[in-house]
Design a protein around this motif. Structure first.
Motif, PDB file in Angstrom:
ATOM      1  N   ALA A  85       0.830  -1.205   0.000  1.00 20.15           N
ATOM      2  CA  ALA A  85       0.000   0.000   0.000  1.00 20.15           C
ATOM      3  C   ALA A  85       0.867   1.258   0.000  1.00 20.15           C
ATOM      4  CB  ALA A  85      -0.925  -0.001   1.216  1.00 20.15           C
ATOM      5  N   LEU A  86       1.930   1.251   0.784  1.00 21.34           N
ATOM      6  CA  LEU A  86       2.841   2.395   0.831  1.00 21.34           C
ATOM      7  C   LEU A  86       3.585   2.563  -0.489  1.00 21.34           C
ATOM      8  CD1 LEU A  86       4.218   1.671   4.402  1.00 21.34           C
ATOM      9  CD2 LEU A  86       3.004   3.765   3.758  1.00 21.34           C
ATOM     10  N   GLU A  87       4.115   1.462  -1.008  1.00 20.85           N
ATOM     11  CA  GLU A  87       4.886   1.531  -2.254  1.00 20.85           C
ATOM     12  C   GLU A  87       4.012   1.967  -3.426  1.00 20.85           C
ATOM     13  OE1 GLU A  87       6.335  -2.415  -2.387  1.00 20.85           O
ATOM     14  OE2 GLU A  87       7.835  -2.107  -0.804  1.00 20.85           O
ATOM     15  N   ASP A  88       2.785   1.430  -3.511  1.00 15.14           N
ATOM     16  CA  ASP A  88       1.897   1.793  -4.619  1.00 15.14           C
ATOM     17  C   ASP A  88       1.542   3.271  -4.580  1.00 15.14           C
ATOM     18  OD1 ASP A  88       1.941  -0.799  -5.478  1.00 15.14           O
ATOM     19  OD2 ASP A  88      -0.071  -1.321  -4.770  1.00 15.14           O
ATOM     20  N   ALA A  89       1.310   3.814  -3.385  1.00 20.40           N
ATOM     21  CA  ALA A  89       0.955   5.233  -3.269  1.00 20.40           C
ATOM     22  C   ALA A  89       2.101   6.122  -3.731  1.00 20.40           C
ATOM     23  CB  ALA A  89       0.579   5.560  -1.829  1.00 20.40           C
TER      24      ALA A  89
END
Length: 217
Positions: free
Chosen positions: A105-109
């Motif tokens: 979730a962090l990387e995709d954002a």
């Protein structure tokens, strides 16, 4: 010894991972650098994505954002935003799966924000700031027999519980370990309104002493 209470005994260790996620960028003036990737906005999108993660009821698995910070003023695009994330489960496989999904979730954002950022790109750093493995005390453990014997002697009702305590590591290693209350009653845990009343603590301390004496033979 863990917290208040007289009859409780923790025999199951809740595994936990604590993460600090930090997003950094070039920052700038809110007018002249308008449109620059904003770490606070991107971190917020990541947290919103975490909210959509499907968590199993059994084995129970949870996550929490305990703190979020960043920015310097209302007129500036922040250079940094960070948050503290608490992940917990009674099952280590579920805990690892949840951690992977939180990282994603962090990387995709951040990747989405960088798509049109040009040379004003954001960076992500995730640090592990806490790690407690899960484990369970055997129902045939000698230490558990001691607990039941002491509680019968003191006419206490043994309350078996799960928790995240200093007993986690030995339980995960297959050693006998427990965490018991040190007496009194408490409420409002982990809030500014937390309170403690030592009434009846003497009974809990007798319990602790008898457990130690029996365990030491």
């Amino acid at each position: 010894l863990e917290g208040a209470g007289t009859e409780n005994v923790v025999v199951g260790a809740i595994g936990s991972r604590r993460l600090q996620a930090t997003i950094t960028g070039p920052g700038g003036h809110s007018w002249t650098e308008a449109g620059a990737p904003n770490p606070i906005v991107v971190l917020s999108k990541a947290i919103a994505a975490m909210e959509r993660i499907k968590l199993p009821r059994q084995p129970r698995t949870t996550w929490n954002i305990g703190r979020i910070e960043g920015g310097m003023s209302v007129t500036s695009v922040p250079e940094r935003a960070s948050c503290l994330i608490d992940l917990r489960s009674v099952d280590m496989d579920q805990l690892i799966s949840l951690e992977v999904q939180v990282h994603r979730a962090l990387e995709d954002a951040v990747l989405e924000a960088n798509d049109d950022a040009g040379d004003r790109r954001l960076s992500l750093h995730v640090a592990t700031i806490g790690d407690r493995p899960a484990g369970t005390l055997s129902t045939e453990a000698a230490l558990l027999e001691t607990i039941h014997a002491v509680d019968r002697h003191l006419r206490l009702r043994t309350e078996l519980r799960i928790g995240s305590t200093d007993a986690n590591v030995p339980l995960a290693l297959g050693r006998e370990a427990i965490a018991v209350g040190a007496g009194g009653i408490a409420g409002g845990i982990h809030t500014h309104s937390e309170w403690f009343d030592p009434a009846g603590r003497e009974l809990a301390l007798r319990r602790v002493l008898l457990i130690l004496l029996d365990a030491a033979r």
